[in-house]
Design a protein around this motif. Structure first.
Motif, PDB file in Angstrom:
ATOM      1  N   GLY A  57      -2.144  -4.002  -6.226  1.00 23.66           N
ATOM      2  CA  GLY A  57      -3.379  -4.360  -6.906  1.00 23.66           C
ATOM      3  C   GLY A  57      -4.194  -5.420  -6.196  1.00 23.66           C
ATOM      4  N   LEU A  58      -3.789  -5.786  -4.983  1.00 20.34           N
ATOM      5  CA  LEU A  58      -4.601  -6.735  -4.219  1.00 20.34           C
ATOM      6  C   LEU A  58      -5.945  -6.088  -3.892  1.00 20.34           C
ATOM      7  CD1 LEU A  58      -1.878  -8.157  -1.803  1.00 20.34           C
ATOM      8  CD2 LEU A  58      -2.729  -9.154  -3.933  1.00 20.34           C
ATOM      9  N   THR A  59      -6.935  -6.887  -3.656  1.00 22.54           N
ATOM     10  CA  THR A  59      -8.288  -6.383  -3.461  1.00 22.54           C
ATOM     11  C   THR A  59      -8.381  -5.378  -2.318  1.00 22.54           C
ATOM     12  OG1 THR A  59      -9.170  -8.463  -4.294  1.00 22.54           O
ATOM     13  CG2 THR A  59     -10.675  -7.080  -3.044  1.00 22.54           C
ATOM     14  N   THR A  60      -7.787  -5.675  -1.189  1.00 19.26           N
ATOM     15  CA  THR A  60      -7.947  -4.829   0.000  1.00 19.26           C
ATOM     16  C   THR A  60      -7.018  -3.627   0.003  1.00 19.26           C
ATOM     17  OG1 THR A  60      -8.609  -6.785   1.253  1.00 19.26           O
ATOM     18  CG2 THR A  60      -8.005  -4.849   2.522  1.00 19.26           C
ATOM     19  N   THR A  61      -5.751  -3.817  -0.340  1.00 23.15           N
ATOM     20  CA  THR A  61      -4.769  -2.735  -0.239  1.00 23.15           C
ATOM     21  C   THR A  61      -4.569  -1.964  -1.533  1.00 23.15           C
ATOM     22  OG1 THR A  61      -3.022  -4.361  -0.621  1.00 23.15           O
ATOM     23  CG2 THR A  61      -3.509  -3.778   1.669  1.00 23.15           C
ATOM     24  N   GLY A  62      -4.947  -2.511  -2.662  1.00 20.30           N
ATOM     25  CA  GLY A  62      -4.849  -1.806  -3.938  1.00 20.30           C
ATOM     26  C   GLY A  62      -3.439  -1.336  -4.236  1.00 20.30           C
ATOM     27  N   SER A  63      -3.302  -0.046  -4.526  1.00 25.39           N
ATOM     28  CA  SER A  63      -1.989   0.519  -4.860  1.00 25.39           C
ATOM     29  C   SER A  63      -1.283   1.106  -3.645  1.00 25.39           C
ATOM     30  CB  SER A  63      -2.151   1.602  -5.932  1.00 25.39           C
ATOM     31  OG  SER A  63      -2.938   2.666  -5.424  1.00 25.39           O
TER      32      SER A  63
ATOM     33  N   ASN B 198      -4.248   6.512   3.447  1.00 29.11           N
ATOM     34  CA  ASN B 198      -3.323   5.502   2.928  1.00 29.11           C
ATOM     35  C   ASN B 198      -3.593   4.116   3.514  1.00 29.11           C
ATOM     36  OD1 ASN B 198      -2.006   7.498   1.486  1.00 29.11           O
ATOM     37  ND2 ASN B 198      -0.525   7.869   3.081  1.00 29.11           N
ATOM     38  N   LEU B 199      -4.735   3.944   4.169  1.00 24.68           N
ATOM     39  CA  LEU B 199      -5.056   2.667   4.805  1.00 24.68           C
ATOM     40  C   LEU B 199      -6.254   2.029   4.138  1.00 24.68           C
ATOM     41  CD1 LEU B 199      -4.626   3.638   8.550  1.00 24.68           C
ATOM     42  CD2 LEU B 199      -3.010   2.418   7.077  1.00 24.68           C
ATOM     43  N   PRO B 200      -6.317   0.729   4.086  1.00 25.35           N
ATOM     44  CA  PRO B 200      -5.275  -0.204   4.496  1.00 25.35           C
ATOM     45  C   PRO B 200      -4.111  -0.159   3.515  1.00 25.35           C
ATOM     46  CG  PRO B 200      -7.105  -1.390   3.505  1.00 25.35           C
ATOM     47  CD  PRO B 200      -7.506   0.055   3.571  1.00 25.35           C
ATOM     48  N   GLY B 201      -2.922  -0.456   4.023  1.00 25.71           N
ATOM     49  CA  GLY B 201      -1.741  -0.405   3.186  1.00 25.71           C
ATOM     50  C   GLY B 201      -0.675  -1.377   3.635  1.00 25.71           C
ATOM     51  N   LEU B 202       0.333  -1.537   2.782  1.00 22.84           N
ATOM     52  CA  LEU B 202       1.454  -2.433   3.053  1.00 22.84           C
ATOM     53  C   LEU B 202       2.759  -1.653   3.012  1.00 22.84           C
ATOM     54  CD1 LEU B 202       0.522  -5.389   0.657  1.00 22.84           C
ATOM     55  CD2 LEU B 202       0.148  -5.289   3.119  1.00 22.84           C
TER      56      LEU B 202
ATOM     57  N   SER C 241      -9.645  -7.801   9.165  1.00 25.97           N
ATOM     58  CA  SER C 241      -9.086  -7.098   7.996  1.00 25.97           C
ATOM     59  C   SER C 241      -7.644  -7.532   7.757  1.00 25.97           C
ATOM     60  CB  SER C 241      -9.136  -5.586   8.209  1.00 25.97           C
ATOM     61  OG  SER C 241     -10.466  -5.143   8.315  1.00 25.97           O
ATOM     62  N   LEU C 242      -6.863  -7.650   8.813  1.00 25.44           N
ATOM     63  CA  LEU C 242      -5.472  -8.107   8.666  1.00 25.44           C
ATOM     64  C   LEU C 242      -5.417  -9.536   8.163  1.00 25.44           C
ATOM     65  CD1 LEU C 242      -3.938  -6.486  11.850  1.00 25.44           C
ATOM     66  CD2 LEU C 242      -3.445  -5.866   9.485  1.00 25.44           C
TER      67      LEU C 242
END
Length: 90
Positions: free
Chosen positions: A18-24, A38-42, A83-84
């Motif tokens: 739920g972070l602003t940049t990576t979401g779900s 699937n980007l950006p993602g963690l 972005s990173l």
């Protein structure tokens, strides 16, 4: 009952979802096909666990240090470092 390492990873995934940049787009694995949708993602996974005795007498206590990795992936653009940095800040 889940292993403690899994519980820790799951809590980190929940905190990072739920972070602003990576979401779900948060994945519980070091192996995940991160295509452009699937980007950006963690990716979150356990790298290692160090175990050392914290006492010499019985019963021996063990001190554990769990190393969790959170890898951020972005689409390769001229602003990928920015972005990173934003993802790291979040």
């Amino acid at each position: 009952m889940a292993h403690v390492r899994k519980t820790i990873r799951d809590n980190i995934v929940t905190a990072c979802t739920g972070l602003t940049t990576t979401g779900s787009r948060v994945y519980r694995s070091r192996v995940y096909p991160l295509d452009t949708t699937n980007l950006p993602g963690l990716c979150i996974y356990t790298r290692s666990e160090d175990v050392e005795p914290s006492s010499l007498t019985r019963p021996r206590n063990l001190a554990r240090n769990l190393n969790i990795v959170i890898e951020a992936y972005v689409r390769g653009t001229s602003n990928s470092d920015n972005s990173l940095d934003t993802i790291s800040k979040e």
